[in-house]
Each structure stands twice: as structure tokens, then as C-alpha cells.
Motif scaffolding. Sequence first.
Motif: not given
Length: 264
Positions: A105-108, A129-133, A179-180
Motif C-alpha cells: 500500500r505504501r511503498s510498492i 481505494l489504495p490511498a484510503l486503505l 501509482l496513487v
Amino acid sequence: MSDDKVIPAPAADPEPGAAPAVPLLEVRGLGKTHHGEGGPVHAVRDVDLTVRPGEFVAVTGPSGAGKSTLLHLLGGLQRPDSGSIRLDGESTDSYSEARWAVARRRSIGVVFQFFNLVSDLSVADNVELPALLAGTAPRQARAEREKLLEELGLTARARSMPGELSGGEQQRVALARALVNHPRLLLADEPAGSLDSKGTREVMRLLSRFHQRGQTIVLVTHDARLASAADRVISFFDGRITDDAHLDTTPAPAARTRVVELRD
């Protein structure tokens, strides 16, 4: 936008006496064996690999060579049977599944051949969604989503569902989703494998664009056209690295002059 490739300036030499940058990814003795009805398959065999910040590495080879398994190991999607992976200087040997999920979620960021979009979420929601997670505030997540959708030409498709999009559009959504969160590392597994030649060119152009901005990329592909966008090409065969070549991306004087003229 012009189709002419913008050639990035050569990287500056490090200051005399300065310590070298810590590798973003460092792999030593990596191995993975799949067990099936036909017996064991040694997909990855004793692989050593170092990827430094800002590199664009293409891993090429025939189907069945173990390329995708290697990429899945690098992203924590599969567990190695042997060897070690260091991410940003930190050992991942003790990472749990939950810890790997946090890293993704944060680095890859990961892009797959068949997109892996959530079918019952809109384009906008898939990207956001990935940004919210990852814990990004909703307003910031929305801003990042809108910026990427605009850049990738998807603003008009924001409320569409994945099934309403072409293959090329779905892959652009998948790239925006990866990339978000501004990942340090982007892993791309055959991102043009299910696309036509036009879609392949589009993926190649987008990967080159983000690389020129400093994005570190490891790309798995059997397509020589896509691999040519990288500045380093690794040949992978029978689970092993058989060649590792840095491509000369320095433009010839005539080409450099032409680029300057076009920019003017």
C-alpha cells in the motif's frame, strides 16, 4: 502532446567521498520451487539482484522462465523458499502477510497483466481505494485520484465500471491505482500482455514518462518493444539471470540537438 521521446538528462555524478545510495531492492540467493502433479518446478534459482533508486529494469525471457514468480516474490505476493529480500535497506525476512500488505500500500505499486480491478467499483473508486486503505485523508485521496485520471486521459471515464472500458483503458486505470500512493517501487507483470499494439505503445509511453520523473520500475515482459523502454535489461531463463545489461540511453549529438530544437 508530441510523440517525440523526451530524453532525460544524465544523472549527476555523486559528490567525491559521498556514500553510495542504499539500494531500493536487494536480493540474495532467492529461490522458489512450485510443487504440482508433474513434480517440482524450480521457478527461481539462487537469484542475486540489486535495483537502485530511479532505475527502470526490464526482466525478459520466454514463457515459463520464472519471470512472474520472481516479480511476485519481490512484491511479497509469494514467499521464497530460500534467500533474502531487502527493501529500502530493511530485511523482509520476518514480514508477515499483513506487513507485506502494508508495504504494497505504501511503498510498492503492482500492475498485473489482467488488470485485477474491482469489478463492482467505478474507475474513480478503484484508483482511490489504495490511498484510503493506506490511511490517506479522503480529500487528499480524491485529489491524487483526480490528478492521475486527468494525466492518464481517464477523467471522462471516472464513473464508468471496469467492464465498460477497453483493455487499454483498464490498464491505465490499473497503472493509476498502482501509482496513487507514490510508491518507491513499481512492479509491472506483463502489463501489455493482453493488449494490442496500440495499447502496448501506450503502456510503454506511460512507463517511460513516470520513469523520467524518477519512478523506480521493475518490469516483467516477453515483449522486446516494451523492454526497450528500460535502461537496464535482464535476461531470465530457467529460473536464473543469464544476462544483465545496462542500455546506452545517451543521445547522439544530432539527436540531442533535435530535442533542444523541438523544445524551443
